[in-house]
Design a protein around this motif. Structure first.
Motif: not given
Length: 74
Positions: A54-56, A58-63
């Motif tokens: 999940s973290t990976s 969400v981080v992709g959605q932010m970056i």
């Protein structure tokens, strides 16, 4: 959608169709991904694996949008 926008042919119904298709795909993708992660790691490491997955995501959605913003400024 990008090609429609650049060519000037985009209409509101195009946006609705793309939103529906990508939303339906996301609704199917998330549970399948969580199940796949569970099958890969087993019960002992399942909470950590789900959190990392999940973290990976969400981080992709932010970056992604941040990189697009930097690239579009050039």
């Amino acid at each position: 959608m990008g090609i429609l926008t650049i060519s000037g042919h985009v209409r509101l119904w195009h946006v609705y169709v793309f939103a529906f298709v990508f939303g339906a795909a996301a609704a199917l993708d998330a549970p399948v991904r969580q199940t796949f992660v569970g099958e890969l790691v087993g019960n002992e490491h399942l909470p950590n694996a789900v959190a990392l997955n999940s973290t990976s995501f969400v981080v992709g959605q932010m970056i992604g949008p941040a990189v697009a913003g930097v690239v579009s400024r050039r």
